[in-house]
Design a protein around this motif. Structure first.
Motif, PDB file in Angstrom:
ATOM      1  N   MET A   1       0.840  -1.181   0.000  1.00  0.00           N
ATOM      2  CA  MET A   1       0.000   0.000   0.000  1.00  0.00           C
ATOM      3  C   MET A   1       0.878   1.235   0.000  1.00  0.00           C
ATOM      4  N   SER A   2       0.597   2.149  -0.849  1.00  0.00           N
ATOM      5  CA  SER A   2       1.439   3.320  -0.960  1.00  0.00           C
ATOM      6  C   SER A   2       0.832   4.484  -0.199  1.00  0.00           C
ATOM      7  N   SER A   3       1.681   5.468   0.066  1.00  0.00           N
ATOM      8  CA  SER A   3       1.205   6.668   0.742  1.00  0.00           C
ATOM      9  C   SER A   3       0.288   7.430  -0.186  1.00  0.00           C
ATOM     10  N   HIS A   4      -0.543   8.291   0.398  1.00  0.00           N
ATOM     11  CA  HIS A   4      -1.400   9.129  -0.424  1.00  0.00           C
ATOM     12  C   HIS A   4      -1.226  10.568   0.027  1.00  0.00           C
ATOM     13  N   HIS A   5      -1.041  11.450  -0.940  1.00  0.00           N
ATOM     14  CA  HIS A   5      -0.767  12.855  -0.649  1.00  0.00           C
ATOM     15  C   HIS A   5      -1.625  13.734  -1.556  1.00  0.00           C
ATOM     16  N   ILE A   6      -2.905  13.438  -1.612  1.00  0.00           N
ATOM     17  CA  ILE A   6      -3.820  14.143  -2.498  1.00  0.00           C
ATOM     18  C   ILE A   6      -4.828  14.896  -1.655  1.00  0.00           C
ATOM     19  N   VAL A   7      -5.247  16.066  -2.122  1.00  0.00           N
ATOM     20  CA  VAL A   7      -6.258  16.830  -1.406  1.00  0.00           C
ATOM     21  C   VAL A   7      -7.551  16.025  -1.349  1.00  0.00           C
ATOM     22  N   ARG A   8      -8.149  15.924  -0.172  1.00  0.00           N
ATOM     23  CA  ARG A   8      -9.299  15.056   0.020  1.00  0.00           C
ATOM     24  C   ARG A   8     -10.610  15.801  -0.077  1.00  0.00           C
ATOM     25  N   ASP A   9     -11.645  15.043  -0.402  1.00  0.00           N
ATOM     26  CA  ASP A   9     -13.012  15.544  -0.454  1.00  0.00           C
ATOM     27  C   ASP A   9     -13.753  14.977   0.743  1.00  0.00           C
ATOM     28  N   GLU A  10     -14.306  15.860   1.574  1.00  0.00           N
ATOM     29  CA  GLU A  10     -14.980  15.395   2.783  1.00  0.00           C
ATOM     30  C   GLU A  10     -16.244  14.587   2.476  1.00  0.00           C
ATOM     31  N   GLN A  11     -16.663  14.559   1.205  1.00  0.00           N
ATOM     32  CA  GLN A  11     -17.802  13.724   0.843  1.00  0.00           C
ATOM     33  C   GLN A  11     -17.394  12.254   0.801  1.00  0.00           C
ATOM     34  N   GLU A  12     -16.104  11.986   0.669  1.00  0.00           N
ATOM     35  CA  GLU A  12     -15.620  10.607   0.657  1.00  0.00           C
ATOM     36  C   GLU A  12     -15.531  10.098   2.092  1.00  0.00           C
ATOM     37  N   PRO A  13     -16.117   8.921   2.390  1.00  0.00           N
ATOM     38  CA  PRO A  13     -16.060   8.414   3.762  1.00  0.00           C
ATOM     39  C   PRO A  13     -14.624   8.275   4.270  1.00  0.00           C
ATOM     40  N   ALA A  14     -14.421   8.664   5.507  1.00  0.00           N
ATOM     41  CA  ALA A  14     -13.118   8.525   6.142  1.00  0.00           C
ATOM     42  C   ALA A  14     -12.889   7.075   6.536  1.00  0.00           C
ATOM     43  N   VAL A  15     -11.656   6.769   6.927  1.00  0.00           N
ATOM     44  CA  VAL A  15     -11.287   5.457   7.450  1.00  0.00           C
ATOM     45  C   VAL A  15     -10.781   5.659   8.878  1.00  0.00           C
ATOM     46  N   LEU A  16     -11.382   4.946   9.821  1.00  0.00           N
ATOM     47  CA  LEU A  16     -10.970   5.011  11.221  1.00  0.00           C
ATOM     48  C   LEU A  16     -10.466   3.634  11.650  1.00  0.00           C
ATOM     49  N   ILE A  17      -9.191   3.554  12.022  1.00  0.00           N
ATOM     50  CA  ILE A  17      -8.578   2.294  12.422  1.00  0.00           C
ATOM     51  C   ILE A  17      -8.410   2.306  13.938  1.00  0.00           C
ATOM     52  N   THR A  18      -9.205   1.461  14.629  1.00  0.00           N
ATOM     53  CA  THR A  18      -9.146   1.410  16.088  1.00  0.00           C
ATOM     54  C   THR A  18      -8.399   0.187  16.593  1.00  0.00           C
ATOM     55  N   GLU A  19      -8.229  -0.799  15.725  1.00  0.00           N
ATOM     56  CA  GLU A  19      -7.468  -1.995  16.067  1.00  0.00           C
ATOM     57  C   GLU A  19      -6.980  -2.640  14.782  1.00  0.00           C
ATOM     58  N   ILE A  20      -5.978  -3.491  14.904  1.00  0.00           N
ATOM     59  CA  ILE A  20      -5.362  -4.122  13.739  1.00  0.00           C
ATOM     60  C   ILE A  20      -5.687  -5.614  13.720  1.00  0.00           C
ATOM     61  N   LYS A  21      -6.248  -6.071  12.594  1.00  0.00           N
ATOM     62  CA  LYS A  21      -6.454  -7.499  12.351  1.00  0.00           C
ATOM     63  C   LYS A  21      -6.084  -7.782  10.898  1.00  0.00           C
ATOM     64  N   LYS A  22      -5.495  -8.937  10.669  1.00  0.00           N
ATOM     65  CA  LYS A  22      -5.041  -9.292   9.324  1.00  0.00           C
ATOM     66  C   LYS A  22      -6.183  -9.231   8.317  1.00  0.00           C
ATOM     67  N   ALA A  23      -7.389  -9.634   8.746  1.00  0.00           N
ATOM     68  CA  ALA A  23      -8.527  -9.673   7.826  1.00  0.00           C
ATOM     69  C   ALA A  23      -8.929  -8.289   7.340  1.00  0.00           C
ATOM     70  N   TYR A  24      -8.543  -7.246   8.076  1.00  0.00           N
ATOM     71  CA  TYR A  24      -8.965  -5.891   7.700  1.00  0.00           C
ATOM     72  C   TYR A  24      -8.184  -5.317   6.517  1.00  0.00           C
ATOM     73  N   TRP A  25      -6.921  -5.720   6.360  1.00  0.00           N
ATOM     74  CA  TRP A  25      -6.049  -5.019   5.425  1.00  0.00           C
ATOM     75  C   TRP A  25      -6.532  -4.998   3.979  1.00  0.00           C
ATOM     76  N   PRO A  26      -7.071  -6.101   3.422  1.00  0.00           N
ATOM     77  CA  PRO A  26      -7.560  -6.003   2.032  1.00  0.00           C
ATOM     78  C   PRO A  26      -8.637  -4.931   1.866  1.00  0.00           C
ATOM     79  N   TYR A  27      -9.464  -4.747   2.882  1.00  0.00           N
ATOM     80  CA  TYR A  27     -10.555  -3.778   2.788  1.00  0.00           C
ATOM     81  C   TYR A  27     -10.046  -2.356   2.992  1.00  0.00           C
ATOM     82  N   ILE A  28      -9.083  -2.194   3.874  1.00  0.00           N
ATOM     83  CA  ILE A  28      -8.454  -0.879   4.025  1.00  0.00           C
ATOM     84  C   ILE A  28      -7.765  -0.485   2.727  1.00  0.00           C
ATOM     85  N   GLN A  29      -7.073  -1.447   2.112  1.00  0.00           N
ATOM     86  CA  GLN A  29      -6.370  -1.179   0.860  1.00  0.00           C
ATOM     87  C   GLN A  29      -7.353  -0.748  -0.235  1.00  0.00           C
ATOM     88  N   GLN A  30      -8.492  -1.422  -0.329  1.00  0.00           N
ATOM     89  CA  GLN A  30      -9.506  -1.031  -1.322  1.00  0.00           C
ATOM     90  C   GLN A  30      -9.990   0.394  -1.083  1.00  0.00           C
TER      91      GLN A  30
END
Length: 199
Positions: A1-30
């Motif tokens: 997964m690469s870094s992102h440095h683009i101006v964001r649109d608040e209409q796009e849902p944010a991502v909140l990571i409260t804990e780490i599980k292996k199963a989450y990463w494919p969905y975070i990446q998407q």
């Protein structure tokens, strides 16, 4: 997964990571493909940094703030939101609502009752343990699924009743699965959280 440095649109849902599980990463990446704002609990910072994800907001304790600012110099611009005795997920939602975000994908920390209160303020999709939860609309859920796809229902009122089409009961309470390839329909006397098992 690469870094992102683009101006964001608040209409796009944010991502909140409260804990780490292996199963989450494919969905975070998407989700990162849409360049969302990424909020991370301080407990998850080190593992998130290892993936190369650009962190935008860290939720942390006040006594950890100075050390985190030093460690995250390379993540600038970055913001810090202080966690208090209140629920940290609610504090993150306060931040997002204040910034006019309409939605958030939350990884970890799912609680049926608390989630309802949060969903009244912002549209939330929850990834928790092995399931992805969405709140039903008009007390109904309908979707095409493959046979044996696992489901988990979380009621939000006492004495909640359900009607099922193409759904069979599993061995555990609130666990179900799709009977055959086709449309699954679930109706209830009140809204409910619908969980689909993550692959």
């Amino acid at each position: 997964m690469s870094s992102h440095h683009i101006v964001r649109d608040e209409q796009e849902p944010a991502v909140l990571i409260t804990e780490i599980k292996k199963a989450y990463w494919p969905y975070i990446q998407q989700l990162l493909g849409w360049v969302p704002t990424v909020l991370v609990f301080e407990e998850c910072v080190d593992e998130v940094l290892l993936t190369g994800i650009k962190i935008d907001v860290v939720l942390c304790r006040e006594d950890h703030l100075s050390a985190l600012k030093e460690r995250l110099m390379g993540q600038q611009p970055i913001q810090f939101v202080l966690k208090t005795n209140e629920d940290a997920i609610s504090i993150a939602v306060d931040y997002l609502v204040d910034k006019a975000y309409k939605g958030v994908n939350i990884f970890g920390g799912f609680d049926e009752q608390q989630s309802i209160a949060i969903n009244e303020r912002i549209t939330a999709i929850w990834y928790d343990k092995s399931y992805r939860y969405i709140l039903s609309k008009n007390a109904q859920f309908q979707k095409w699924m493959m046979k044996d796809h696992a489901l988990c229902l979380k009621s939000i009122v006492d004495s909640q009743s359900y009607e099922f089409v193409n759904v069979e009961k599993g061995k555990d309470d609130y666990c179900y699965f799709c009977s055959n390839d086709g449309i699954v329909t679930i109706r209830s006397n009140a809204n409910f959280w619908m969980g689909e098992r993550l692959p």
